[in-house]
Design a protein around this motif. Sequence first.
Motif, PDB file in Angstrom:
ATOM      1  N   ASP A  23       1.062  -0.935   0.194  1.00  0.00           N
ATOM      2  CA  ASP A  23       0.291  -0.213  -0.015  1.00  0.00           C
ATOM      3  C   ASP A  23       0.401   1.006   0.148  1.00  0.00           C
ATOM      4  O   ASP A  23       0.236   2.759  -0.120  1.00  0.00           O
ATOM      5  N   GLU A  30      -1.353  -1.313   5.556  1.00  0.00           N
ATOM      6  CA  GLU A  30      -1.879  -0.695   7.117  1.00  0.00           C
ATOM      7  C   GLU A  30      -3.316  -1.254   7.010  1.00  0.00           C
ATOM      8  O   GLU A  30      -3.937  -1.020   6.349  1.00  0.00           O
ATOM      9  N   ASN A  31      -4.232  -0.424   8.428  1.00  0.00           N
ATOM     10  CA  ASN A  31      -5.904  -1.018   8.500  1.00  0.00           C
ATOM     11  C   ASN A  31      -6.484  -2.258   7.906  1.00  0.00           C
ATOM     12  O   ASN A  31      -7.405  -2.021   7.476  1.00  0.00           O
ATOM     13  N   ASP A  82      -7.991  -4.773   9.428  1.00  0.00           N
ATOM     14  CA  ASP A  82      -8.841  -5.179   9.329  1.00  0.00           C
ATOM     15  C   ASP A  82      -9.896  -4.439   8.939  1.00  0.00           C
ATOM     16  O   ASP A  82     -10.988  -5.098   8.062  1.00  0.00           O
ATOM     17  N   ASN A  83      -9.598  -3.785   8.111  1.00  0.00           N
ATOM     18  CA  ASN A  83     -10.732  -2.153   7.006  1.00  0.00           C
ATOM     19  C   ASN A  83     -11.151  -3.642   5.721  1.00  0.00           C
ATOM     20  O   ASN A  83     -11.534  -3.266   5.448  1.00  0.00           O
ATOM     21  N   TYR A  84     -10.277  -4.027   6.206  1.00  0.00           N
ATOM     22  CA  TYR A  84     -10.164  -4.717   4.027  1.00  0.00           C
ATOM     23  C   TYR A  84     -10.584  -6.628   4.440  1.00  0.00           C
ATOM     24  O   TYR A  84     -10.203  -6.907   3.016  1.00  0.00           O
ATOM     25  N   SER A 114     -13.125  -8.175   5.082  1.00  0.00           N
ATOM     26  CA  SER A 114     -13.733  -8.396   4.431  1.00  0.00           C
ATOM     27  C   SER A 114     -13.654  -8.515   2.707  1.00  0.00           C
ATOM     28  O   SER A 114     -14.475  -9.001   1.789  1.00  0.00           O
ATOM     29  N   GLU A 115     -13.005  -7.665   2.099  1.00  0.00           N
ATOM     30  CA  GLU A 115     -13.183  -7.179   0.655  1.00  0.00           C
ATOM     31  C   GLU A 115     -12.018  -7.802  -0.512  1.00  0.00           C
ATOM     32  O   GLU A 115     -11.864  -8.750  -1.222  1.00  0.00           O
ATOM     33  N   CYS A 126      -0.588  -5.665  12.767  1.00  0.00           N
ATOM     34  CA  CYS A 126      -2.026  -5.895  13.488  1.00  0.00           C
ATOM     35  C   CYS A 126      -1.860  -5.826  15.496  1.00  0.00           C
ATOM     36  O   CYS A 126      -1.092  -6.561  15.601  1.00  0.00           O
ATOM     37  N   THR A 140      -7.859  -9.704  14.300  1.00  0.00           N
ATOM     38  CA  THR A 140      -7.217 -10.079  13.325  1.00  0.00           C
ATOM     39  C   THR A 140      -7.874 -11.764  12.834  1.00  0.00           C
ATOM     40  O   THR A 140      -8.551 -11.774  11.523  1.00  0.00           O
ATOM     41  N   THR A 159     -10.864 -13.025  12.478  1.00  0.00           N
ATOM     42  CA  THR A 159     -11.458 -12.236  11.940  1.00  0.00           C
ATOM     43  C   THR A 159     -11.532 -13.046  10.668  1.00  0.00           C
ATOM     44  O   THR A 159     -12.284 -13.347   9.196  1.00  0.00           O
TER      45      THR A 159
END
Length: 216
Positions: free
Chosen positions: A38, A70-71, A73-75, A77-78, A94, A100, A103
């Motif tokens: 990223d 980074e981040n 957790d936000n991604y 499901s994508e 993490c 995480t 999830t």
Amino acid sequence: MSHLVAPSLLAANFLNLQKEVEMVNNSLADWFHVDVMDGHFVPNISFGFSIIKQIKSIAQKPLDVHLMIENVDNYISEFKKAGADHLTVHYENCTHLHRTVQTIKEHQMKPGVVINPHTPVELLGDIVSDVDIVLLMSVNPGFGGQQFIENTYQRVQRLKNLLVQKNSNALIQVDGGVDTQNASRLVESGVDILVAGSTVFKAHNPSETIEKLKNA
Ligand code: DX5
Ligand code: ZN
């Protein structure tokens, strides 16, 4: 179990991506290794969901997705929607790694945890029983074609001891600078999955090179 080989598409020719994916489909390789960067966690940017979806539409082997972002957790499901089968996340970024990992499992993907070359293997003691894959970086993440770090061999052995001690069935994966010269020693040290980018895709005969890595 004999060891697995996961060619890293980062080194593929993107102008001929379909051909490259089909080459891996028709080779002895076991997984596709997919590097997502990223430009924040690592100083490089690779590719994202739309490319992964297109790869998935023709891939006949699991997509082993290595997140250098980074981040995370936000991604999660994508990445599932894009077609990831395994999702491997860095210990270093993490904060709530256990959450995480849970999830990732809730999204029906296999979780992996990865550490950079300087991160002590022993820090993974309380997570190795929750993951399917432990990935040891054998270069600093961010770029293909870097030189293999020799210290990796002893890290593999220390990880193997830790997995035995913790009664973990996690597979040991190594990523970065893997070639047909160091592959056998890595396998002898206890590596279950060899990731190889440049070695495979820059080779004169990529599928023969995959076969050599498979027979290492
Ligand atoms: C590096 C990536 C690797 C990379 C390996 O950050 O995680 O998967 O593609 O490339 P080679 O095999 O060329 O070192
Ligand atoms: Zn990788």
